[in-house]
Design a protein around this motif. Sequence first.
Motif, mmCIF file in Angstrom:
data_model
loop_
_atom_site.group_PDB
_atom_site.id
_atom_site.type_symbol
_atom_site.label_atom_id
_atom_site.label_comp_id
_atom_site.label_asym_id
_atom_site.label_seq_id
_atom_site.Cartn_x
_atom_site.Cartn_y
_atom_site.Cartn_z
ATOM 1 N N ALA A 105 125.979 29.616 -16.312
ATOM 2 C CA ALA A 105 126.632 31.632 -16.129
ATOM 3 C C ALA A 105 125.099 32.387 -16.744
ATOM 4 O O ALA A 105 125.648 33.367 -15.384
ATOM 5 C CB ALA A 105 127.238 31.687 -18.250
ATOM 6 N N LEU A 106 123.934 31.904 -17.376
ATOM 7 C CA LEU A 106 122.867 32.623 -17.060
ATOM 8 C C LEU A 106 122.695 33.228 -15.396
ATOM 9 O O LEU A 106 122.183 33.667 -15.211
ATOM 10 C CB LEU A 106 122.494 31.916 -18.056
ATOM 11 N N GLN A 107 122.646 31.296 -15.160
ATOM 12 C CA GLN A 107 122.777 31.600 -14.002
ATOM 13 C C GLN A 107 122.675 32.369 -12.729
ATOM 14 O O GLN A 107 122.803 33.194 -11.770
ATOM 15 C CB GLN A 107 122.564 29.724 -13.110
ATOM 16 N N SER A 108 124.573 31.968 -12.603
ATOM 17 C CA SER A 108 125.219 32.988 -11.824
ATOM 18 C C SER A 108 124.941 34.582 -11.870
ATOM 19 O O SER A 108 125.364 35.391 -11.350
ATOM 20 C CB SER A 108 126.551 32.510 -11.903
ATOM 21 N N LYS A 109 125.326 35.032 -13.307
ATOM 22 C CA LYS A 109 125.220 36.395 -13.822
ATOM 23 C C LYS A 109 123.709 37.337 -13.987
ATOM 24 O O LYS A 109 123.599 38.211 -13.787
ATOM 25 C CB LYS A 109 125.680 36.358 -15.524
ATOM 26 N N SER A 110 122.478 36.384 -14.043
ATOM 27 C CA SER A 110 121.227 37.151 -13.958
ATOM 28 C C SER A 110 120.399 36.393 -12.922
ATOM 29 O O SER A 110 119.153 36.303 -13.240
ATOM 30 C CB SER A 110 120.444 37.291 -15.202
ATOM 31 N N ARG A 111 120.251 35.030 -12.053
ATOM 32 C CA ARG A 111 120.523 34.233 -11.258
ATOM 33 C C ARG A 111 118.886 33.533 -11.770
ATOM 34 O O ARG A 111 117.686 33.784 -11.649
ATOM 35 C CB ARG A 111 118.768 35.506 -10.013
ATOM 36 N N ALA A 112 119.027 33.876 -12.761
ATOM 37 C CA ALA A 112 118.372 32.238 -13.255
ATOM 38 C C ALA A 112 118.044 30.943 -12.969
ATOM 39 O O ALA A 112 119.268 30.843 -12.774
ATOM 40 C CB ALA A 112 118.753 32.133 -15.586
ATOM 41 N N GLY A 113 116.833 30.687 -13.108
ATOM 42 C CA GLY A 113 117.115 29.005 -12.426
ATOM 43 C C GLY A 113 116.678 28.042 -13.113
ATOM 44 O O GLY A 113 116.171 28.338 -14.587
#
Length: 185
Positions: A105-113
């Motif tokens: 979810a972090l990856q999709s919402k805040s471009r987290a790698g």
Amino acid sequence: FQKDTNIGIAYLYCNFRRQNEQNAEGLLASLLKQLAQGLYPLPESVKSLYNSHEKNRTRPAFNELSSTLQSVAALYSRSFIVVDALDECQTSGGCRTKLLTEIFALQSKSRAGIFSTSRFIPEIEVQFKNGMRLEIQASDHDVQRYLDGHMSELPTCVLRNSELQGDIKAAIVNAVKGMYVTLSC
């Protein structure tokens, strides 16, 4: 990115010996703490979360940690989450599933790698099916060199017996065969 304050970096090391201590809430709280520490001043969302639990000495719920983590990650231009030994994250209580759901979810919402290491476990492989993978397998020579460097840590009775040392090394090299790490990001 060490000196780039616009980039957030947080990591987790899952340890099968500490599975009782490593629950989804604790792992999420660790990521939140690491990302919040890189910001000055401390984000209001973190202060608010702390203040809401300080008086009664309670711990934040998973959903509170999740929303605060997402708000903190959004303050960075980019974040990177590293999870080492994901296969050692406990599965009871849905810990690994909850953790991965939140990280994705972090990856999709805040471009987290995301960068993760794990032994081959189908349930984990499926989660990273769209990611890049690199399979690494230790050679017998690599394991032998590692063991040679750590022989001095064994008890004196073993250090005095080179045949026993050889047997120990051979048994470990044999036991490691076929174990590899898959890296996904």
